[in-house]
Design a protein around this motif. Structure first.
Motif, mmCIF file in Angstrom:
data_model
loop_
_atom_site.group_PDB
_atom_site.id
_atom_site.type_symbol
_atom_site.label_atom_id
_atom_site.label_comp_id
_atom_site.label_asym_id
_atom_site.label_seq_id
_atom_site.Cartn_x
_atom_site.Cartn_y
_atom_site.Cartn_z
ATOM 1 N N UNK A 483 44.990 40.129 51.753
ATOM 2 C CA UNK A 483 46.220 40.507 50.888
ATOM 3 C C UNK A 483 46.487 41.948 51.203
ATOM 4 N N UNK A 484 45.111 42.980 51.530
ATOM 5 C CA UNK A 484 44.964 44.670 51.769
ATOM 6 C C UNK A 484 46.259 44.689 52.952
ATOM 7 N N UNK A 485 46.483 43.714 53.562
ATOM 8 C CA UNK A 485 47.508 43.767 54.443
ATOM 9 C C UNK A 485 49.277 43.724 54.173
ATOM 10 N N UNK A 486 49.251 43.052 53.097
ATOM 11 C CA UNK A 486 50.211 42.176 52.709
ATOM 12 C C UNK A 486 50.774 43.394 51.021
ATOM 13 N N UNK A 487 49.653 44.150 50.525
ATOM 14 C CA UNK A 487 49.429 45.606 49.824
ATOM 15 C C UNK A 487 49.762 44.985 48.106
ATOM 16 N N UNK A 488 48.270 43.905 48.619
ATOM 17 C CA UNK A 488 48.287 43.109 47.020
ATOM 18 C C UNK A 488 46.951 42.814 47.188
ATOM 19 N N UNK A 489 46.496 44.348 46.919
ATOM 20 C CA UNK A 489 45.329 45.191 46.746
ATOM 21 C C UNK A 489 44.616 44.081 45.681
ATOM 22 N N UNK A 490 45.288 43.681 44.617
ATOM 23 C CA UNK A 490 44.648 43.179 42.891
ATOM 24 C C UNK A 490 43.951 41.661 43.074
ATOM 25 N N UNK A 491 45.174 40.640 44.293
ATOM 26 C CA UNK A 491 44.109 39.570 44.685
ATOM 27 C C UNK A 491 43.042 39.836 46.007
ATOM 28 N N UNK A 492 42.970 41.003 46.782
ATOM 29 C CA UNK A 492 41.880 41.721 47.391
ATOM 30 C C UNK A 492 40.653 41.679 46.549
ATOM 31 N N UNK A 493 41.308 42.548 45.349
ATOM 32 C CA UNK A 493 39.385 42.900 44.822
ATOM 33 C C UNK A 493 39.304 41.410 44.057
ATOM 34 N N UNK A 494 39.787 40.564 43.567
ATOM 35 C CA UNK A 494 39.418 39.137 43.135
ATOM 36 C C UNK A 494 38.641 38.639 44.165
ATOM 37 N N UNK A 495 38.706 38.897 45.523
ATOM 38 C CA UNK A 495 38.444 37.523 46.609
ATOM 39 C C UNK A 495 36.977 38.748 46.350
ATOM 40 N N UNK A 496 37.569 39.853 46.480
ATOM 41 C CA UNK A 496 35.750 41.211 46.359
ATOM 42 C C UNK A 496 35.011 40.746 45.673
ATOM 43 N N UNK A 497 35.662 40.494 44.599
ATOM 44 C CA UNK A 497 34.476 40.029 43.000
ATOM 45 C C UNK A 497 33.262 38.749 43.403
ATOM 46 N N UNK A 498 34.838 37.990 43.821
ATOM 47 C CA UNK A 498 34.379 36.399 44.172
ATOM 48 C C UNK A 498 33.170 36.314 45.020
ATOM 49 N N UNK A 499 33.397 37.568 46.146
ATOM 50 C CA UNK A 499 32.263 37.358 47.130
ATOM 51 C C UNK A 499 31.198 37.729 47.015
ATOM 52 N N UNK A 500 31.043 38.220 45.749
ATOM 53 C CA UNK A 500 30.283 38.713 45.137
ATOM 54 C C UNK A 500 29.119 38.342 44.520
ATOM 55 N N UNK A 501 30.296 37.593 43.715
ATOM 56 C CA UNK A 501 29.375 36.667 43.212
ATOM 57 C C UNK A 501 29.147 35.032 43.568
ATOM 58 N N UNK A 502 29.204 34.791 44.676
ATOM 59 C CA UNK A 502 28.757 33.991 44.903
ATOM 60 C C UNK A 502 27.614 33.823 46.548
ATOM 61 N N UNK A 503 27.014 35.118 45.740
ATOM 62 C CA UNK A 503 25.671 35.123 46.142
ATOM 63 C C UNK A 503 25.960 35.744 48.104
ATOM 64 N N UNK A 504 27.721 36.108 48.297
ATOM 65 C CA UNK A 504 27.436 37.013 50.036
ATOM 66 C C UNK A 504 27.809 37.986 50.015
ATOM 67 N N UNK A 505 27.197 39.038 51.258
ATOM 68 C CA UNK A 505 26.657 40.201 51.401
ATOM 69 C C UNK A 505 28.120 40.636 52.301
ATOM 70 N N UNK A 506 28.947 41.464 51.392
ATOM 71 C CA UNK A 506 30.115 41.676 52.063
ATOM 72 C C UNK A 506 29.759 42.908 52.928
ATOM 73 N N UNK A 507 30.689 42.721 54.869
ATOM 74 C CA UNK A 507 30.023 43.548 55.425
ATOM 75 C C UNK A 507 30.504 45.022 55.417
ATOM 76 N N UNK A 508 30.611 46.182 56.545
ATOM 77 C CA UNK A 508 31.332 47.098 56.607
ATOM 78 C C UNK A 508 32.892 47.020 57.040
ATOM 79 N N UNK A 509 32.928 46.422 57.462
ATOM 80 C CA UNK A 509 34.676 45.220 57.582
ATOM 81 C C UNK A 509 35.362 45.480 56.258
ATOM 82 N N UNK A 510 34.617 44.780 55.437
ATOM 83 C CA UNK A 510 35.419 44.235 54.184
ATOM 84 C C UNK A 510 35.568 45.439 53.219
ATOM 85 N N UNK A 511 34.036 46.962 52.896
ATOM 86 C CA UNK A 511 34.190 47.455 52.770
ATOM 87 C C UNK A 511 35.862 48.202 52.993
#
Length: 760
Positions: A483-511
């Motif tokens: 999503x970042x690659x196609x400049x759809x940042x809102x969607x990227x942030x949506x899945x980032x929030x979902x990632x956090x709420x599902x208990x997955x710890x983001x790694x450095x690459x996500x950040x």
């Protein structure tokens, strides 16, 4: 006919059972005493009954025959007392009344054996050892006593006592068992050099206590350890010790030999491992070596890509009739695949299945071997061949495809861009009852995202969620990056929030993906929030991430934040790289701060970084934007004369365009000639800039020449070219020449009738 040494070796290998060394040695030292003849048993019983009386009622005359004539019964008599205090009373009684050292030694032996059987054996044995040190100067140790004490002292790590005890023994009392116990204790306590000295004594040519199977267990067990209490063995030392023991007919068992070879190979000492295996082969032949040991060496050689030696070892195994097993072929196929020698791997595999000459009978490929080969084929871009192997697996009862098989193929087809085939394989997998794994999910999601099918990836992800696979950090990283690659940042942030709420710890690459996407989109406040979260999660920014943020703040003209980033870089130990400096030079040039831009370039050079074509292009472009073409030309001339960086067509285009806008068309044309001399090929942008210049100067003949040159350079005119030339040529009545130019015919030479190239 087998030699005596080989017969002994065969017997020894046949005798070795899967039991620990300690239990074997215990059986060796604690063997039951031989039963007594009936008449002797009766007499011994009478003596034991007599000794059950208080010691001051003992009759020395009754005991005398056992001290001299039947002294060999004394250990048995002592053991029958069933009491260590009674045994010590008996020992003290005799010590006060006789000088017969053998009798005392045998009673002490019996006391040790009695203590060994006691529940608190270690404590009692230590007590008897202390008793002998303080009170028993005239008690010589029998071989059995010495062995029992050394075993006890070794467990207690009383190394100095062990060495003193061994030293006091005369050569006739020493034997292999005693030496082995001492060796075991010395190695256990880290006294490696002392242990090697004892081993040297055993290995002497005229030694009466030569190394045996127990020596093999102790020494080879120590050589195979990953960690040592004392000093570790040098690799040459290991080979030397194995050689010496093999020369005495003492060989490591298959497990120990494999362990030592694996250890050497892990330390990247393949040469020593090769030498060690061949020492055992030379002295023990095929009887002393099994496939497992060869496999350990093959693995080491494979890691070093030493295919030549791998082939040689396989030939030696065949010559010595050391039968390879399935692991052997797995190693060969694995490392041949890793070195992209797929045809050689297929040849090994075909021999295994009996499809070529020299096939190895009796070894059936298993699912691991099939998977290894399928993975290798897919990584080499031969996924269709891998698909054939999948079909073959389906025909075998004991080699059915599993999730790994399908994952390898799905990954191969995804990387080849054949997403439809990858989805088809997934469907087959489900139909055949093979449960998809997290790897299956991530492979397909990643493949779909990389080929621009992000929506399909989301659909598949949601489908898998319904089957219980919730996704992990890898899944979310692929989606967020896409999503970042196609400049759809809102969607990227949506899945980032979902990632956090599902208990997955983001790694450095996500950040890093989010920071890059937000910075590129100009959302620097959001990027700063993600940076804060990244730091809270325990990660740090890298140089690439700092560069993205610096570029984003430059675009937003937030110079104070740029300096904050630069200071933070320095504090965290990162130095600005060429990208950092190019970004700063470009920004400073665009805002007209050429003095600071010049300082940045000087600092860059002091830091050992040579300005690149991008650096020069940025400062030249900045001067041109400020309509300071003369200064831009000075930088260009400095670049050509002083630096080793050749100009590219981007820099020429910037200068030609600026010169033409400044009505300096002649100089622009001379730059085009300079391009030809330097071997820099002009492009359509170059010609469009120069066409504008000659049109404004009404240099019609020069336009014709440039049109012919453009045809020679195989540059296709675009809509801008046609827009510039159409109105001009129509006004001057040369529209026919424009038609000839479009068709690829030269225009400055009217007689020409054939096109040199066709440009559309």
């Amino acid at each position: 006919m087998l030699s005596q040494s080989k017969l002994l070796l065969l017997r020894r290998r046949h005798w070795r059972l899967p039991s620990t060394f300690s239990s074997r040695l215990r059986c060796h030292t604690d063997s039951p005493s031989p039963s007594l003849p009936n008449d002797a048993e009766s007499t011994v019983t009478q003596v034991v009954e007599h000794l059950q009386n208080p010691w001051n009622h003992w009759d020395y005359d009754k005991l005398r025959p056992f001290l001299f004539d039947d002294s060999h019964h004394l250990p048995h008599i002592t053991r029958c007392l069933n009491s260590i205090p009674k045994a010590l009373d008996f020992l003290n009684y005799l010590r006060d009344r006789t000088e017969h050292h053998q009798a005392l030694s045998l009673v002490f032996e019996g006391a040790l054996e009695l203590a060994k059987r006691h529940p608190n054996s270690q404590k009692n044995l230590i007590m008897l050892h202390s008793y002998r040190k303080t009170n028993g100067g005239n008690i010589a140790l029998t071989s059995k006593s010495a062995c029992l004490l050394l075993q006890c002292l070794g467990k207690a790590q009383m190394v100095d006592d062990s060495l003193l005890l061994f030293k006091e023994l005369d050569c006739s009392s020493k034997n292999s068992r005693i030496c082995n116990e001492l060796l075991k204790g010395l190695f256990k306590s880290g006294r490696t050099d002392y242990a090697l000295h004892v081993l040297d004594e055993m290995l002497e040519r005229d030694s009466d206590f030569s190394p045996d199977d127990f020596t093999s267990e102790v020494v080879f067990g120590e050589l195979g350890k990953w960690e040592h209490h004392g000093r570790s063995f040098a690799d040459e030392e290991i080979v030397g010790l194995v050689t010496k023991l093999c020369e005495h007919g003492v060989f490591p068992d298959a497990f120990k030999l494999t362990q030592i070879i694996a250890k050497l190979c892990r330390h990247r000492k393949n040469g020593h491992a090769w030498e060690l295996l061949h020492v055992v082969m030379r002295f023990g032949g095929a009887v002393a070596v099994e496939a497992a040991s060869c496999n350990a060496l093959l693995s080491g050689l494979g890691r070093e890509r030493d295919i030549q030696r791998m082939n040689k070892l396989m030939a030696e195994m065949e010559e010595m009739r050391i039968k390879p097993n399935l692991v052997t072929f797995g190693i060969l196929v694995n490392y041949l695949c890793k070195t992209r020698r797929i045809d050689a791997a297929l040849e090994v595999f075909d021999k295994l299945r009996g499809k070529r000459e020299g096939n190895w009978v009796g070894v059936e490929p298993d699912v691991v071997l099939f998977n290894t080969l399928i993975d290798g084929l897919c990584k080499a871009g031969r996924e269709e061949h891998g698909l054939n192997l999948l079909q073959e697996m389906k025909t075998k009862k004991h080699c059915r495809p599993n999730a790994i098989t399908y994952n390898c193929l799905i990954d191969g087809f995804c990387k080849a861009g054949k997403i439809g085939k990858a989805r088809e394989l997934y469907s087959q997998m489900i139909e055949e009852g093979v449960e998809p794994s997290m790897v299956t999910l991530n492979t397909l999601v990643n493949g779909l995202c990389k080929h621009g099918k992000v929506n399909n990836a989301i659909e598949f992800f949601n489908e898998m969620k319904g089957k219980g696979l919730k996704g992990n950090a890898v899944t979310y990283t692929a989606l967020i990056s896409a999503f970042c690659g196609v400049n759809n940042i809102d969607k990227a942030m949506q899945y980032f929030d979902e990632m956090l709420s599902s208990g997955c710890s983001p790694d450095a690459i996500v950040y890093y993906s989010l920071i890059s996407g937000l910075s590129t989109a100009g959302r620097m406040d959001d990027a700063s929030v993600v940076v804060s979260r990244l730091k809270q999660a325990g990660f740090g920014l890298d140089v690439a991430c700092y560069n993205v943020l610096i570029s984003g703040f430059c675009k937003k003209k937030k110079l104070e934040r740029v300096y904050e980033m630069l200071d933070e870089m320095e504090k965290t130990g990162f130095k600005p790289d060429i990208v950092t400096y190019n970004t700063l030079v470009s920004y400073l040039g665009k805002i007209g701060d050429f003095a600071t831009a010049s300082k940045v370039m000087k600092r860059m050079i002091l830091e050992g970084l040579e300005p690149s074509v991008v650096t020069y292009g940025a400062i030249i472009h900045a001067y041109c934007l400020k309509e300071n073409v003369d200064e831009a030309m000075k930088i260009f001339e400095e670049m050509c004369s002083k630096s080793k960086v050749p100009p590219n067509n981007v820099i020429y285009n910037i200068l030609i365009n600026a010169l033409c806008k400044n009505s300096n068309v002649e100089r622009a044309v001379s730059l085009m000639d300079d391009m030809k001399l330097k071997g820099v090929r002009p492009n359509t942008t170059t010609y469009n800039a120069i066409f504008k210049g000659v049109r404004d100067k009404k240099m019609l003949q020069k336009a014709f020449e440039l049109m012919d040159r453009m045809i020679d350079d195989a540059c296709s005119p675009d809509y801008i070219t046609m827009e510039i030339l159409t109105e001009w040529f129509d006004a001057v009545g040369e529209i026919e020449k424009l038609k000839r130019f479009v068709e690829g015919y030269p225009v400055s030479s009217p007689s020409a009738s054939t096109p040199t190239s066709i440009c559309f």
